[in-house]
Design a protein around this motif. Structure first.
Motif, short mmCIF file in Angstrom:
data_model
loop_
_atom_site.label_atom_id
_atom_site.label_comp_id
_atom_site.label_asym_id
_atom_site.label_seq_id
_atom_site.Cartn_x
_atom_site.Cartn_y
_atom_site.Cartn_z
N SER A 21 0.84 -1.19 0.00
CA SER A 21 0.00 0.00 0.00
C SER A 21 0.88 1.24 0.00
CB SER A 21 -0.94 0.02 1.21
OG SER A 21 -0.19 0.11 2.41
N ILE A 22 0.33 2.33 -0.50
CA ILE A 22 0.98 3.64 -0.50
C ILE A 22 0.00 4.63 0.09
CG2 ILE A 22 1.95 5.50 -1.91
CD1 ILE A 22 2.86 3.45 -3.92
N LYS A 23 0.37 5.20 1.25
CA LYS A 23 -0.49 6.14 1.95
C LYS A 23 -1.89 5.56 2.15
CE LYS A 23 1.89 10.39 0.56
NZ LYS A 23 1.77 11.72 -0.10
N ASN A 24 -1.91 4.32 2.63
CA ASN A 24 -3.14 3.58 2.96
C ASN A 24 -4.00 3.26 1.74
OD1 ASN A 24 -2.56 3.59 5.76
ND2 ASN A 24 -3.42 5.65 5.95
N GLN A 25 -3.47 3.43 0.55
CA GLN A 25 -4.19 3.04 -0.66
C GLN A 25 -3.57 1.77 -1.20
OE1 GLN A 25 -4.44 6.04 -3.69
NE2 GLN A 25 -5.54 4.73 -5.14
#
Length: 376
Positions: A21-25
Protein backbone atom coordinates in the motif's frame (compact mmCIF):
# COMPACT_ATOMS: atom_id res chain seq x y z
CA UNK A 1 -17.08 6.44 -3.91
CA UNK A 2 -20.58 7.01 -5.25
CA UNK A 3 -22.50 8.91 -7.87
CA UNK A 4 -26.09 9.98 -7.24
CA UNK A 5 -28.95 10.64 -9.62
CA UNK A 6 -32.50 11.75 -9.02
CA UNK A 7 -33.62 8.16 -8.66
CA UNK A 8 -30.61 6.14 -7.50
CA UNK A 9 -27.00 6.13 -6.35
CA UNK A 10 -24.15 4.02 -7.67
CA UNK A 11 -20.89 3.23 -5.86
CA UNK A 12 -17.79 1.05 -6.17
CA UNK A 13 -16.29 -0.48 -3.03
CA UNK A 14 -12.96 -2.33 -3.00
CA UNK A 15 -12.39 -5.00 -0.38
CA UNK A 16 -9.42 -4.43 1.95
CA UNK A 17 -6.09 -5.50 0.49
CA UNK A 18 -3.53 -6.83 2.93
CA UNK A 19 0.00 -6.15 1.75
CA UNK A 20 1.39 -3.49 -0.54
CA UNK A 21 0.00 0.00 0.00
CA UNK A 22 0.98 3.64 -0.50
CA UNK A 23 -0.49 6.14 1.95
CA UNK A 24 -3.14 3.58 2.96
CA UNK A 25 -4.19 3.04 -0.66
CA UNK A 26 -3.80 -0.55 -1.91
CA UNK A 27 -1.33 -1.13 -4.74
CA UNK A 28 -1.79 -3.81 -7.40
CA UNK A 29 0.98 -5.32 -9.49
CA UNK A 30 1.36 -7.99 -12.20
CA UNK A 31 -0.79 -11.02 -11.39
CA UNK A 32 -2.64 -9.27 -8.55
CA UNK A 33 -6.24 -10.21 -7.83
CA UNK A 34 -8.53 -7.58 -6.37
CA UNK A 35 -12.15 -7.85 -5.33
CA UNK A 36 -14.99 -5.53 -4.59
CA UNK A 37 -18.61 -4.86 -5.35
CA UNK A 38 -20.82 -2.37 -7.13
CA UNK A 39 -23.63 -1.10 -4.91
CA UNK A 40 -26.90 0.22 -6.30
CA UNK A 41 -29.44 2.09 -4.16
CA UNK A 42 -32.95 2.91 -5.41
CA UNK A 43 -34.85 5.97 -4.24
CA UNK A 44 -37.82 5.52 -6.58
CA UNK A 45 -38.81 3.13 -9.31
CA UNK A 46 -36.39 3.25 -12.23
CA UNK A 47 -36.26 0.95 -15.28
CA UNK A 48 -32.79 -0.59 -15.62
CA UNK A 49 -31.40 -2.49 -18.58
CA UNK A 50 -27.87 -3.39 -17.41
CA UNK A 51 -25.30 -2.95 -14.67
CA UNK A 52 -21.78 -3.02 -16.09
CA UNK A 53 -18.26 -2.71 -14.75
CA UNK A 54 -15.39 -1.53 -16.97
CA UNK A 55 -11.66 -1.48 -16.25
CA UNK A 56 -9.30 0.50 -18.44
CA UNK A 57 -5.83 2.02 -18.49
CA UNK A 58 -4.45 4.73 -20.71
CA UNK A 59 -1.19 6.61 -21.25
CA UNK A 60 -1.42 10.29 -22.13
CA UNK A 61 0.91 13.06 -23.16
CA UNK A 62 -1.24 16.19 -22.75
CA UNK A 63 -0.90 19.02 -25.28
CA UNK A 64 2.64 20.39 -25.15
CA UNK A 65 3.55 23.62 -26.99
CA UNK A 66 6.77 23.13 -28.94
CA UNK A 67 6.56 26.44 -30.78
CA UNK A 68 3.76 28.78 -31.92
CA UNK A 69 1.28 26.59 -33.77
CA UNK A 70 3.13 23.31 -33.04
CA UNK A 71 1.60 21.07 -30.37
CA UNK A 72 2.52 17.55 -29.37
CA UNK A 73 -0.08 15.26 -27.79
CA UNK A 74 -1.02 11.56 -27.80
CA UNK A 75 -3.32 9.12 -25.99
CA UNK A 76 -2.58 5.40 -26.02
CA UNK A 77 -4.87 2.81 -24.36
CA UNK A 78 -3.10 -0.01 -22.51
CA UNK A 79 -6.25 -2.12 -22.18
CA UNK A 80 -10.01 -1.85 -21.85
CA UNK A 81 -12.28 -4.65 -20.59
CA UNK A 82 -15.79 -4.81 -19.20
CA UNK A 83 -18.22 -7.26 -17.64
CA UNK A 84 -22.03 -7.22 -17.39
CA UNK A 85 -22.87 -7.74 -13.74
CA UNK A 86 -26.62 -7.83 -14.34
CA UNK A 87 -29.06 -7.32 -17.21
CA UNK A 88 -32.83 -7.28 -17.56
CA UNK A 89 -32.85 -10.66 -19.38
CA UNK A 90 -31.77 -12.51 -16.24
CA UNK A 91 -34.30 -14.39 -14.17
CA UNK A 92 -33.07 -12.50 -11.09
CA UNK A 93 -35.08 -9.29 -11.09
CA UNK A 94 -34.12 -6.11 -9.24
CA UNK A 95 -36.64 -5.07 -6.64
CA UNK A 96 -37.40 -1.37 -6.64
CA UNK A 97 -36.70 1.00 -3.73
CA UNK A 98 -33.95 -1.18 -2.24
CA UNK A 99 -30.19 -1.80 -2.28
CA UNK A 100 -28.39 -4.30 -4.50
CA UNK A 101 -24.80 -5.50 -4.38
CA UNK A 102 -22.93 -6.96 -7.37
CA UNK A 103 -19.56 -8.56 -6.47
CA UNK A 104 -16.62 -8.69 -8.88
CA UNK A 105 -13.13 -10.19 -9.01
CA UNK A 106 -10.41 -9.01 -11.41
CA UNK A 107 -6.99 -10.51 -12.03
CA UNK A 108 -4.17 -8.45 -13.52
CA UNK A 109 -2.07 -10.09 -16.25
CA UNK A 110 1.61 -10.94 -15.75
CA UNK A 111 2.64 -7.78 -17.57
CA UNK A 112 4.90 -4.92 -16.51
CA UNK A 113 2.65 -1.96 -17.22
CA UNK A 114 3.92 1.58 -16.63
CA UNK A 115 3.13 2.73 -13.09
CA UNK A 116 0.27 4.98 -12.10
CA UNK A 117 1.60 8.51 -12.48
CA UNK A 118 0.17 11.99 -12.92
CA UNK A 119 2.90 14.26 -14.29
CA UNK A 120 2.41 17.56 -16.07
CA UNK A 121 3.99 16.09 -19.22
CA UNK A 122 2.86 12.46 -18.98
CA UNK A 123 0.22 10.46 -17.14
CA UNK A 124 -0.73 6.80 -16.85
CA UNK A 125 -4.02 6.02 -15.12
CA UNK A 126 -5.95 2.85 -14.28
CA UNK A 127 -9.65 3.24 -13.55
CA UNK A 128 -12.75 1.22 -12.70
CA UNK A 129 -16.08 2.49 -14.05
CA UNK A 130 -19.48 1.25 -12.92
CA UNK A 131 -22.23 1.95 -15.46
CA UNK A 132 -25.98 1.78 -15.02
CA UNK A 133 -27.88 1.66 -18.33
CA UNK A 134 -31.46 2.92 -18.19
CA UNK A 135 -33.86 3.69 -21.08
CA UNK A 136 -34.98 6.99 -19.56
CA UNK A 137 -34.43 9.92 -21.91
CA UNK A 138 -33.00 12.39 -19.40
CA UNK A 139 -30.14 10.13 -18.27
CA UNK A 140 -29.45 7.00 -20.31
CA UNK A 141 -26.32 6.06 -18.35
CA UNK A 142 -25.32 6.68 -14.77
CA UNK A 143 -21.66 6.03 -14.02
CA UNK A 144 -19.18 6.07 -11.16
CA UNK A 145 -15.40 6.06 -11.62
CA UNK A 146 -12.61 5.25 -9.14
CA UNK A 147 -8.81 5.21 -9.68
CA UNK A 148 -6.76 2.06 -9.15
CA UNK A 149 -3.12 2.33 -8.08
CA UNK A 150 -0.96 -0.04 -10.14
CA UNK A 151 2.82 -0.51 -9.99
CA UNK A 152 5.29 -2.77 -11.83
CA UNK A 153 7.72 -5.15 -10.15
CA UNK A 154 11.15 -3.49 -10.19
CA UNK A 155 13.95 -5.49 -8.56
CA UNK A 156 16.64 -3.96 -6.35
CA UNK A 157 19.98 -5.28 -5.09
CA UNK A 158 23.02 -4.24 -3.10
CA UNK A 159 26.38 -3.59 -4.75
CA UNK A 160 28.92 -6.40 -4.44
CA UNK A 161 31.55 -3.83 -3.48
CA UNK A 162 31.08 -0.17 -2.49
CA UNK A 163 31.38 2.39 -5.26
CA UNK A 164 33.50 5.55 -4.91
CA UNK A 165 33.20 8.98 -6.55
CA UNK A 166 35.75 11.80 -6.38
CA UNK A 167 35.46 15.47 -7.20
CA UNK A 168 37.94 18.30 -6.81
CA UNK A 169 37.95 22.02 -7.45
CA UNK A 170 40.88 24.10 -6.32
CA UNK A 171 41.87 23.19 -2.78
CA UNK A 172 38.47 21.65 -2.00
CA UNK A 173 37.92 17.95 -2.72
CA UNK A 174 35.26 15.38 -1.84
CA UNK A 175 35.19 11.59 -1.86
CA UNK A 176 31.96 9.72 -1.33
CA UNK A 177 31.16 6.04 -0.97
CA UNK A 178 27.89 4.16 -1.45
CA UNK A 179 27.04 0.49 -0.83
CA UNK A 180 23.84 0.59 -2.92
CA UNK A 181 22.34 2.51 -5.81
CA UNK A 182 18.98 0.74 -5.87
CA UNK A 183 16.26 1.49 -3.34
CA UNK A 184 12.52 1.28 -2.72
CA UNK A 185 10.33 4.23 -1.66
CA UNK A 186 10.74 4.98 2.02
CA UNK A 187 14.38 3.80 2.10
CA UNK A 188 17.31 5.95 3.17
CA UNK A 189 20.09 6.59 0.65
CA UNK A 190 23.25 6.25 2.77
CA UNK A 191 26.45 8.08 1.84
CA UNK A 192 29.85 8.12 3.51
CA UNK A 193 31.65 11.38 2.74
CA UNK A 194 35.15 12.77 3.29
CA UNK A 195 35.95 16.41 2.52
CA UNK A 196 39.49 17.82 2.34
CA UNK A 197 40.50 21.47 2.22
CA UNK A 198 44.19 22.13 1.63
CA UNK A 199 43.80 25.86 2.05
CA UNK A 200 45.60 25.85 5.40
CA UNK A 201 44.80 25.03 9.01
CA UNK A 202 41.58 26.30 10.55
CA UNK A 203 43.66 27.76 13.42
CA UNK A 204 45.29 30.10 10.97
CA UNK A 205 41.96 31.41 9.70
CA UNK A 206 40.37 34.34 11.42
CA UNK A 207 36.85 33.87 10.07
CA UNK A 208 34.47 31.32 11.51
CA UNK A 209 32.92 30.73 8.09
CA UNK A 210 35.84 28.49 7.10
CA UNK A 211 35.31 26.09 10.00
CA UNK A 212 32.58 24.03 8.34
CA UNK A 213 31.19 22.94 5.00
CA UNK A 214 27.57 22.59 3.95
CA UNK A 215 26.60 19.43 2.07
CA UNK A 216 23.52 19.49 -0.19
CA UNK A 217 22.06 16.17 -1.41
CA UNK A 218 19.31 16.07 -4.04
CA UNK A 219 17.48 13.26 -5.80
CA UNK A 220 16.40 14.45 -9.24
CA UNK A 221 13.66 12.76 -11.25
CA UNK A 222 13.85 13.05 -15.03
CA UNK A 223 10.92 12.28 -17.32
CA UNK A 224 11.98 11.58 -20.90
CA UNK A 225 9.30 11.67 -23.59
CA UNK A 226 10.22 8.90 -26.05
CA UNK A 227 7.20 9.40 -28.30
CA UNK A 228 8.54 12.73 -29.64
CA UNK A 229 12.09 13.90 -30.26
CA UNK A 230 11.35 17.59 -29.82
CA UNK A 231 9.70 17.50 -26.37
CA UNK A 232 12.38 18.45 -23.80
CA UNK A 233 13.11 16.33 -20.76
CA UNK A 234 11.36 17.36 -17.56
CA UNK A 235 13.47 17.27 -14.38
CA UNK A 236 12.50 18.08 -10.82
CA UNK A 237 13.91 17.53 -7.33
CA UNK A 238 11.85 14.93 -5.46
CA UNK A 239 13.93 14.70 -2.26
CA UNK A 240 16.60 16.95 -0.72
CA UNK A 241 18.54 17.42 2.50
CA UNK A 242 21.33 19.73 3.71
CA UNK A 243 23.87 19.12 6.49
CA UNK A 244 26.74 21.06 8.05
CA UNK A 245 30.01 19.26 8.81
CA UNK A 246 32.66 20.73 11.09
CA UNK A 247 36.18 20.99 9.68
CA UNK A 248 39.12 19.90 11.83
CA UNK A 249 42.88 20.18 11.36
CA UNK A 250 44.69 17.45 9.51
CA UNK A 251 47.27 15.51 11.50
CA UNK A 252 49.99 16.54 9.06
CA UNK A 253 49.01 20.20 9.46
CA UNK A 254 48.27 20.55 5.76
CA UNK A 255 44.74 21.89 5.74
CA UNK A 256 41.48 20.66 7.23
CA UNK A 257 39.10 17.77 6.67
CA UNK A 258 35.82 16.27 7.84
CA UNK A 259 34.04 12.91 7.67
CA UNK A 260 30.31 12.36 7.64
CA UNK A 261 27.69 9.61 7.34
CA UNK A 262 24.77 11.20 5.53
CA UNK A 263 21.37 9.94 4.42
CA UNK A 264 18.50 11.05 2.23
CA UNK A 265 14.97 9.77 2.91
CA UNK A 266 12.97 8.74 -0.16
CA UNK A 267 9.25 9.68 -0.25
CA UNK A 268 6.86 6.75 0.18
CA UNK A 269 4.86 7.72 -2.91
CA UNK A 270 7.86 7.97 -5.24
CA UNK A 271 7.21 6.62 -8.73
CA UNK A 272 9.53 3.70 -9.62
CA UNK A 273 12.14 3.86 -12.37
CA UNK A 274 10.98 2.44 -15.69
CA UNK A 275 12.07 2.47 -19.34
CA UNK A 276 9.50 0.24 -21.06
CA UNK A 277 6.69 2.68 -21.73
CA UNK A 278 5.93 3.45 -25.36
CA UNK A 279 5.49 7.14 -24.58
CA UNK A 280 7.77 8.20 -21.71
CA UNK A 281 10.36 6.93 -19.22
CA UNK A 282 11.34 7.84 -15.66
CA UNK A 283 14.92 7.88 -14.32
CA UNK A 284 16.69 9.22 -11.23
CA UNK A 285 20.08 10.69 -10.43
CA UNK A 286 21.72 11.79 -7.21
CA UNK A 287 23.48 15.14 -6.92
CA UNK A 288 25.85 15.96 -4.04
CA UNK A 289 27.38 19.41 -3.58
CA UNK A 290 29.91 20.45 -0.93
CA UNK A 291 29.95 24.20 -0.31
CA UNK A 292 32.33 26.27 1.79
CA UNK A 293 31.94 29.98 2.44
CA UNK A 294 34.84 32.13 1.39
CA UNK A 295 36.12 35.44 2.74
CA UNK A 296 34.19 38.71 3.07
CA UNK A 297 31.17 37.12 4.72
CA UNK A 298 30.76 34.40 2.13
CA UNK A 299 30.42 36.61 -0.95
CA UNK A 300 32.65 34.16 -2.78
CA UNK A 301 31.97 30.51 -2.06
CA UNK A 302 33.98 27.43 -2.90
CA UNK A 303 32.03 24.36 -4.03
CA UNK A 304 32.58 20.94 -5.55
CA UNK A 305 29.88 18.64 -6.95
CA UNK A 306 29.19 15.06 -7.98
CA UNK A 307 26.20 15.42 -10.27
CA UNK A 308 25.27 12.19 -12.02
CA UNK A 309 25.05 9.24 -9.66
CA UNK A 310 22.53 6.88 -11.24
CA UNK A 311 19.81 5.73 -8.83
CA UNK A 312 17.16 3.07 -9.39
CA UNK A 313 13.88 3.35 -7.50
CA UNK A 314 12.35 -0.12 -7.36
CA UNK A 315 9.30 -1.74 -5.81
CA UNK A 316 10.78 -5.05 -4.57
CA UNK A 317 13.14 -5.29 -1.60
CA UNK A 318 16.64 -6.73 -1.78
CA UNK A 319 16.66 -10.40 -2.73
CA UNK A 320 13.07 -10.55 -4.02
CA UNK A 321 12.95 -11.73 -7.62
CA UNK A 322 10.23 -11.52 -10.25
CA UNK A 323 8.57 -14.44 -12.02
CA UNK A 324 9.98 -15.79 -15.29
CA UNK A 325 6.47 -15.45 -16.73
CA UNK A 326 6.54 -11.67 -16.39
CA UNK A 327 6.39 -9.81 -19.72
CA UNK A 328 7.27 -6.22 -20.55
CA UNK A 329 4.42 -4.12 -21.89
CA UNK A 330 6.70 -2.65 -24.57
CA UNK A 331 7.61 -6.14 -25.87
CA UNK A 332 4.02 -7.26 -26.52
CA UNK A 333 2.77 -6.87 -30.07
CA UNK A 334 -0.53 -5.15 -30.77
CA UNK A 335 -1.89 -8.32 -32.39
CA UNK A 336 -1.56 -10.18 -29.07
CA UNK A 337 -3.07 -7.46 -26.91
CA UNK A 338 -5.42 -9.99 -25.25
CA UNK A 339 -2.38 -11.33 -23.36
CA UNK A 340 -2.09 -8.10 -21.43
CA UNK A 341 -5.77 -7.58 -20.64
CA UNK A 342 -7.06 -8.10 -17.10
CA UNK A 343 -9.63 -10.86 -16.65
CA UNK A 344 -12.95 -10.80 -14.84
CA UNK A 345 -13.13 -13.95 -12.74
CA UNK A 346 -16.29 -15.75 -11.73
CA UNK A 347 -17.02 -16.07 -8.04
CA UNK A 348 -16.25 -19.56 -6.74
CA UNK A 349 -18.98 -21.15 -4.67
CA UNK A 350 -18.03 -24.12 -2.50
CA UNK A 351 -20.73 -26.78 -2.13
CA UNK A 352 -18.79 -28.67 0.56
CA UNK A 353 -17.92 -26.38 3.42
CA UNK A 354 -17.97 -26.30 7.18
CA UNK A 355 -21.06 -24.78 8.82
CA UNK A 356 -20.81 -21.20 9.98
CA UNK A 357 -19.45 -20.81 13.50
CA UNK A 358 -21.92 -19.80 16.17
CA UNK A 359 -20.39 -18.88 19.52
CA UNK A 360 -23.56 -19.85 21.41
CA UNK A 361 -23.57 -23.54 20.40
CA UNK A 362 -21.45 -26.28 18.91
CA UNK A 363 -21.64 -26.62 15.12
CA UNK A 364 -23.82 -29.35 13.64
CA UNK A 365 -21.21 -31.35 11.75
CA UNK A 366 -23.82 -33.84 10.50
CA UNK A 367 -25.43 -31.20 8.31
CA UNK A 368 -22.46 -31.03 5.95
CA UNK A 369 -20.75 -33.87 4.14
CA UNK A 370 -17.07 -33.44 3.30
CA UNK A 371 -15.20 -36.06 1.32
CA UNK A 372 -11.46 -36.28 0.90
CA UNK A 373 -9.99 -37.52 -2.36
CA UNK A 374 -6.39 -37.26 -1.27
CA UNK A 375 -4.29 -40.42 -1.35
CA UNK A 376 -1.00 -41.09 0.33
Amino acid sequence: MSTSSKNCSLSIELLPEFGWSIKNQPVYGPGSVFQGFVKLNFDTELPIERVRLAFYAIETIPPFDISPGVIRSVRKPLFSVQSVLWDSKQTLKLSQKSSHVFPFTIQMPMVQFPPSIDHSTYSCCFRLIALLDTPTLDCTTIKEEVPILCMPFVETSLLKTPTFWNAKKGDLSAELRMAAQEFVPGDNISITLRVNNKNGSSKKKSTNSLHYVTVHIKLIQTLTVSAFDDVPNQSKTVAAVSSKLLLINSLDGCGTYCDGDLSLKLPYDLCPSYDYSKLANISYRLQLTVEQKGPMGGIWNYSVSVDNISITVGTLGYGIRTSNELKLYSDIEESTSSIMSPQFMKAIEYEDSLPLYDASKLPDYESTSIQSTATF
